[in-house]
Motif scaffolding. Structure first.
Motif, mmCIF file in Angstrom:
data_model
loop_
_atom_site.group_PDB
_atom_site.id
_atom_site.type_symbol
_atom_site.label_atom_id
_atom_site.label_comp_id
_atom_site.label_asym_id
_atom_site.label_seq_id
_atom_site.Cartn_x
_atom_site.Cartn_y
_atom_site.Cartn_z
ATOM 1 N N ILE A 263 0.786 -1.316 0.248
ATOM 2 C CA ILE A 263 0.108 -0.032 0.073
ATOM 3 C C ILE A 263 0.859 1.106 -0.106
ATOM 4 N N ALA A 264 0.543 2.095 -0.857
ATOM 5 C CA ALA A 264 1.243 3.543 -0.981
ATOM 6 C C ALA A 264 0.232 4.713 -0.679
ATOM 7 N N ARG A 265 0.814 5.884 -0.054
ATOM 8 C CA ARG A 265 0.201 7.028 -0.116
ATOM 9 C C ARG A 265 0.815 8.169 -0.936
ATOM 10 N N LEU A 266 0.381 8.766 -1.727
ATOM 11 C CA LEU A 266 0.782 9.783 -2.571
ATOM 12 C C LEU A 266 0.300 11.122 -2.231
ATOM 13 N N ILE A 267 0.980 12.116 -2.166
ATOM 14 C CA ILE A 267 0.456 13.507 -1.589
ATOM 15 C C ILE A 267 1.206 14.415 -2.866
#
Length: 319
Positions: A263-267
């Protein structure tokens, strides 16, 4: 500056190796990390008394524990030994003393840095790294590689970078600078201008799993590649972050990816594309295992999307 073919300073260990001419045996150095360094070379060994360096040419090798460094030229940086706490420094040898060992400082030198130049290959039983130039600081347990086609491989992943690749053994941190990329064996890819990844021992439990009662095998954090196999835990990216799976691409200004959960989080300026479907926004959670991306509200811009009817795998389209 004193050139000496096929001779080895007594502060280093040499063992027989199929690299002509074979170096002679010498006494090992009691290094702070507990491992002596073994050096081998094909042509010439040059000792520079003023710079306190020893240069091995014609194809050289340094071995410490299970880690090996091969290069066209190896340079060892030397300094006076620091006495153990509470003990006085040994007196210098008399000026007229004869020392048949070849150590100009009477056995008081230690090796604290190794520089490798040309066709650098560093490896242990599981991990390998390639570059044109490498510098390994034994005090800090940090390796820095530069040159073309920088690459570091583990059994699970391949790391590449354009400008610089670093490995910090004490924190198990790898840094790639300039078009840095991590590619997993199943085809997933994380890319950024600067990519910082942290690894864990191969016997460490996965995220959310209990710690095994079996004691972990001790590792030598001073080795440039770590003590045995390692597995990436998470990666942080800054600048032009790109996440790729066989069916999906997600981009953003910065992000973090956890390898166990995938799982990745992009901002920042996030774009998620799957086939002809596309969503844009300021933040997103991307599950690279299921292919589902969840757009999150932010203050920069509203969520915008383009969904094409009857698009293949529409059930996994970004939402």
């Amino acid at each position: 500056m004193t050139p000496r073919p096929a001779a080895l300073l007594p502060l280093l260990i040499a063992l027989p190796l199929a690299l002509p001419p074979a170096p002679a045996h010498a006494d090992g150095l009691d290094m702070s990390h507990g491992e002596a360094v073994q050096l081998f070379w094909k042509k010439e060994e040059i000792y520079d008394r003023n710079a306190q360096t020893v240069t091995l040419t014609g194809g050289a090798r340094a071995v410490r524990g299970d880690v090996t460094v091969d290069a066209d030229t190896l340079i060892g940086y030397l300094r006076k030994k620091t006495p153990p706490p509470g003990q006085p420094a040994p007196p210098p040898p008399p000026a007229n003393a004869k020392d048949n060992s070849g150590d100009p400082m009477g056995g008081s030198l230690e090796l604290y840095r190794i520089e490798a130049r040309g066709d650098v290959h560093i490896y242990n039983q599981t991990d390998q790294g390639w570059g044109d130039h490498a510098l390994y600081d034994m005090d800090q347990a940090v390796m820095v590689m530069t040159g073309k086609h920088l690459k570091l491989t583990t059994p699970q992943d391949v790391l590449t970078a354009r400008d610089v690749m670093e490995y910090h053994s004490k924190t198990r941190m790898s840094v790639g600078r300039g078009d840095a990329t991590v590619t997993t064996n199943d085809g997933k890819q994380v890319k950024a201008d600067v990519l910082v990844s942290f690894s864990k021992p191969s016997d460490a439990p996965a995220s959310g799993q209990p710690q095994s009662a079996k004691p972990a095998q001790a590792t030598d954090s001073s080795n440039p590649m770590g003590g045995g196999a390692s597995k990436l835990d998470r990666a942080y990216g800054w600048g032009h972050v790109v996440l790729r799976t066989p069916t999906q691409t997600a981009t953003g200004d910065r992000g973090v990816y956890v390898f166990d959960t995938q799982i990745a989080r992009l901002i920042g300026h996030v774009h998620v594309t799957q086939g002809q479907n596309q969503n844009n926004g300021s933040q997103a959670i991307v599950n690279m295992k299921t292919g589902i991306a969840t757009m999150l509200p932010g203050t920069d811009s509203p969520i915008q999307g383009l969904v094409v009817p009857n698009e293949a795998n529409s059930s996994q389209a970004p939402k």
